[in-house]
Design an enzyme around this catalytic site. Structure first.
Site, PDB file in Angstrom:
ATOM      1  N   ASP A  81       0.859  -1.180   0.000  1.00  0.00           N
ATOM      2  CA  ASP A  81       0.000   0.000   0.000  1.00  0.00           C
ATOM      3  C   ASP A  81       0.897   1.233   0.000  1.00  0.00           C
ATOM      4  O   ASP A  81       1.725   1.397   0.894  1.00  0.00           O
ATOM      5  CB  ASP A  81      -0.864  -0.053   1.276  1.00  0.00           C
ATOM      6  CG  ASP A  81      -2.003   0.937   1.229  1.00  0.00           C
ATOM      7  OD1 ASP A  81      -2.161   1.614   0.196  1.00  0.00           O
ATOM      8  OD2 ASP A  81      -2.732   1.038   2.227  1.00  0.00           O
ATOM      9  N   ASP A  99      -2.935   2.356  -6.042  1.00  0.00           N
ATOM     10  CA  ASP A  99      -1.808   2.380  -5.103  1.00  0.00           C
ATOM     11  C   ASP A  99      -1.752   1.183  -4.173  1.00  0.00           C
ATOM     12  O   ASP A  99      -1.096   1.239  -3.154  1.00  0.00           O
ATOM     13  CB  ASP A  99      -1.888   3.662  -4.269  1.00  0.00           C
ATOM     14  CG  ASP A  99      -3.165   3.737  -3.442  1.00  0.00           C
ATOM     15  OD1 ASP A  99      -4.153   3.067  -3.810  1.00  0.00           O
ATOM     16  OD2 ASP A  99      -3.179   4.441  -2.428  1.00  0.00           O
ATOM     17  N   GLU A 100      -2.439   0.121  -4.507  1.00  0.00           N
ATOM     18  CA  GLU A 100      -2.561  -0.967  -3.554  1.00  0.00           C
ATOM     19  C   GLU A 100      -2.694  -2.278  -4.312  1.00  0.00           C
ATOM     20  O   GLU A 100      -3.401  -2.340  -5.312  1.00  0.00           O
ATOM     21  CB  GLU A 100      -3.874  -0.714  -2.795  1.00  0.00           C
ATOM     22  CG  GLU A 100      -3.928  -1.110  -1.388  1.00  0.00           C
ATOM     23  CD  GLU A 100      -5.344  -0.892  -0.851  1.00  0.00           C
ATOM     24  OE1 GLU A 100      -5.821  -1.782  -0.179  1.00  0.00           O
ATOM     25  OE2 GLU A 100      -5.976   0.147  -1.131  1.00  0.00           O
TER      26      GLU A 100
END
Lengths: 394, 373
Positions: free
Chosen positions: A24, A118-119
């Site tokens: 993350d 983003d993860e």
């Protein structure tokens, strides 16, 4: 630092203990802005719209010290932190970074499931580098992200998706947490219920009312009680607290909908007040939509009345619904069609769905079977021939 | 800086860079064009940091120099000028005077130091036949994916491979897929290829290249690096970042068990599909093909209960009637990319990948996934 090893034999049988990493990026949009503009560094900054109804899409760690959080109304954020720098989102820049980090992930494993820009989850049980320690893989990936993008990421390593996700959140920012198999049960037992993935504000309050404050409390509850209280999700809680999370890391998982709902502290009757709440929900849906890069054509409005009776109304647009204004216009239209009973409304929710959720009877485009499986990448050295008449294909 | 230039060549150069400059203007400099006046010509450059284009045109240089100007503004002004000689004169570093006939414009110049450095591909430089490149892009571009979550599919795979045995020549291959269809074209190459090279050219660069290739028949030179690929002809250089990542194993998408063959006149099918799809559902564009003996019925209907159908003659090698659905647009993309008289479909059943190709050629192959109701 001592790296624990996740003991596992190589293979793909069902009993093999998996090694899952959840990565993350830290305060992603805000960090990209601070990276690209040195003047922003060290200052409280949010990404989002400045307008009256703007919502914070991401907040830097400096802004978080002032209590500024994502999904917060921009006006409130500015009130809490008057020196706040507000930057409009630059999706192209965030997407570029997302591609960079995904390319790094793919060097270790093809079993990569992006959850948003983003993860991502990675299954590194067997990985392309032949590394035994998932912790080493995670640390190496974090170092490479920092080196290639100038940004920091937090990673969690464990035996399933749930624990890996909880782990990545433990030492943010720029953190690393391993929940080794032998620690898993004791870890879950002490985990506050709010930290369980999928337990939001509303569920947490309900859990507390039932006397469930930690994983240990949850473990003592029978399945039937949890199912009665939380429906299908109850079974999910029952399983994850027992380390039963065998959801695979699925590279081809497609999101079918994005939505959010809001349960009010007090039931609301005034249509204007309800519309104002609806507008806030719309902005939150747009924020989530942008975060996971989802678009849909069908908007569904859900209203739960004070007597728990629930109605949904939906409308499908001929093209993807992209912005808050368009979404609000449709939501308002649907809302006006529903008669509000005198006792009022306890919950409003909006879900944007499609493109897969077509009405029955409509056409559905099938996907090439290979892409449903998405296993290994091609070996370019192997020749392939297109013969006259393509007999080799027949 | 001062130079005199004819409107038409300038307009052509400005038109070339319009689609390269960043529309959304996240950085002001990405909306600008760099003008360099030197050696009897001007060099115009534009970039969006992914795709960059440099183009030159002859000019009478009075004083050499460099300026950065808003590309869109400049294009819109020059487009509207009468066909005449245009004078560019730099007043200060941030101000340019443009004179054309009795028209006079004062334009803002941007700091040239901030204009991004245009990269250079590093690698072997080789020539490439114009027609070959145009045909290969033309037969694959439509199948590129727009789904950013699978970024390795947001472009065309460009592959140079050595002969797989002595009897074969080296090959150049292009492949694109959006997970619903796949297009592949392969041609022999009259040059030595020592080792396999492959790159993924991003979508925007493919579109720019198609425009460049439409301008004339001039052969191109290519520099294929690991991070960039560069296409060069006289007066123009296009350079693009490559998509970093591995293209999926396209060979596994190509079905090997299909056996039901259906052939027909390609252009006839295309015009029938075009007509019938008017009444298909406007989102899905689904049409149905029902084959029985030597006749195929193509039909569609929409939610307003309107319907259309038309029959065409086919060669079909199965006794059993066969029915399948397709997205009309996907089908037409393939039919228009093909050139021959005949088109052949090879099916397994109505839910599995379908092979589409010209039975009289062996250089292109398409795979199309059906639709289901």
């Amino acid at each position: 630092m001592i790296f624990f090893l996740l003991h596992a034999c190589h293979g793909t049988g069902p009993d093999v203990m998996r090694k899952i990493i959840h990565i993350d990026m830290d305060a992603f949009y805000a960090s990209v802005e601070q990276r690209d503009n040195p003047a922003f560094r060290g200052h409280p900054l949010v990404v989002g719209g400045r307008s009256a109804r703007g919502v914070v899409a991401a907040a830097s760690y400096e802004a978080r010290k002032f209590g500024v959080r994502s999904a917060m109304a921009m006006q409130k954020a500015l009130a809490q932190c008057p020196n706040l720098i507000v930057v409009p989102p630059r999706m192209a820049a965030y997407k570029a970074v997302s591609q960079q980090i995904q390319a790094i992930f793919l060097e270790y494993t093809d079993l990569m499931e992006p959850l948003s820009l983003d993860e991502a989850f990675l299954d590194v049980t067997t990985n392309k580098k032949g590394m035994v320690s998932a912790s080493m893989v995670a640390q190496e990936i974090r170092a490479r992200i920092r080196q290639q993008t100038g940004l920091t990421a937090s990673a969690g390593v464990s035996i399933n998706k749930f624990l890996a996700k909880v782990a990545s959140d433990m030492n943010k920012p720029d953190g690393f947490t391993l929940i080794a198999p032998q620690q898993a049960s004791s870890f879950i037992a002490t985990l506050p219920i709010e930290k369980f993935y999928g337990v939001g504000k509303v569920t947490a309050t309900k859990m507390h009312a039932m006397g469930i404050k930690t994983g240990a409390d949850l473990l003592r509850r029978p399945l039937v009680e949890l199912e009665t209280a939380f429906g299908k999700t109850g079974r999910f809680y029952y399983q994850i607290v027992r380390n039963q999370d065998d959801r695979p890391v699925d590279p081809s998982r497609e999101r079918h909908s994005v939505g959010t709902e809001d349960t009010f502290e007090q039931d609301l009757r005034d249509p204007d007040a309800l519309l104002a709440r609806l507008e806030f929900i719309v902005h939150e849906v747009v924020r989530r939509m942008e975060k996971c890069h989802f678009s849909g054509k069908t908007l569904t409005l859900k209203i739960k009345f004070a007597d728990f009776r629930q109605v949904t109304r939906s409308r499908t647009s001929d093209r993807p619904i992209m912005d808050a204004a368009e979404m609000m216009a449709i939501a308002r239209l649907l809302f006006r069609r529903i008669a509000i009973p005198p006792r009022g409304v306890r919950l409003l929710g909006i879900t944007l769905s499609g493109p897969c959720q077509n009405a029955p009877g409509t056409w559905r485009q099938l996907t090439l079977p290979y892409f449903n499986l998405e296993d290994d990448h091609h070996n370019p050295a192997t020749p392939i021939r297109i013969h006259a008449n393509h007999e080799n294909f027949l | 800086m001062e130079f005199h230039i004819q409107k038409e060549p300038l307009l052509k150069a400005l038109a070339r860079i319009q689609t390269v400059v960043e529309r959304r203007n996240t950085m002001t400099m990405l909306g600008t064009a760099l003008l360099e006046a030197q050696d009897g010509r001007i060099v115009l450059s534009a970039t969006d940091l992914e795709v960059s284009l440099r183009t030159t045109c002859a000019a009478e240089i009075i004083h050499e120099g460099t300026m950065a100007l808003n590309a869109k503004t400049l294009f819109e002004i020059v487009r509207e000028l009468a066909p005449t000689n245009v004078v560019f004169r730099m007043e200060t570093e941030s101000r340019l005077i443009l004179l054309a006939g009795r028209a006079r414009f004062e334009l803002a110049g941007f700091p040239i130091a901030e204009f991004p450095k245009i990269p250079q591909a590093e690698g072997e430089r080789f020539g490439f036949e114009h027609a070959l490149l145009a045909e290969m892009f033309g037969k694959t571009h439509f199948a590129m994916s727009s789904d950013d979550s699978r970024f390795t599919l947001n472009g065309v795979l460009f592959q140079l491979s050595p002969p797989s045995d002595d009897s074969e020549s080296p090959k150049v291959r292009m492949v694109a897929t959006d997970t619903h269809r796949l297009a592949m074209v392969e041609k022999p190459l009259q040059r030595e290829i020592a080792e396999l090279r492959e790159v993924i050219i991003p979508k925007k660069a493919v579109f720019e290249m198609r425009k460049v290739l439409e301008e004339d028949q001039e052969p191109m030179e290519i520099i294929m690096g690991t991070a960039h690929i560069q296409f060069i002809k006289s007066e123009l250089t296009l350079i693009t970042k490559l998509i970093q990542g591995r293209f999926p194993d396209y060979r596994r998408v190509i079905p090997s068990q299909n056996s039901i063959r259906l052939s027909m006149d390609r252009l006839e099918l295309d015009s029938v599909v075009k007509r019938i799809s008017v009444l298909s559902h406007e989102k899905s564009r689904g049409i149905r093909m029902n084959v029985h003996g030597s006749l195929m019925k193509i039909s569609s209907n929409n939610p307003e209960q309107e319907a259309g159908e038309e029959e065409i003659a086919v060669q079909f090698d199965s006794e059993e009637p066969f029915a399948i659905g397709f997205n009309a647009r996907y089908l037409r993309d393939i039919l228009t990319a093909m050139e021959g008289v005949e088109v052949r479909f090879v099916f397994n059943n109505d839910e599995t990948p379908v092979l589409v190709f010209d039975p009289n050629r062996n250089d292109a192959l398409f795979v199309l996934m059906p639709m289901r109701v």
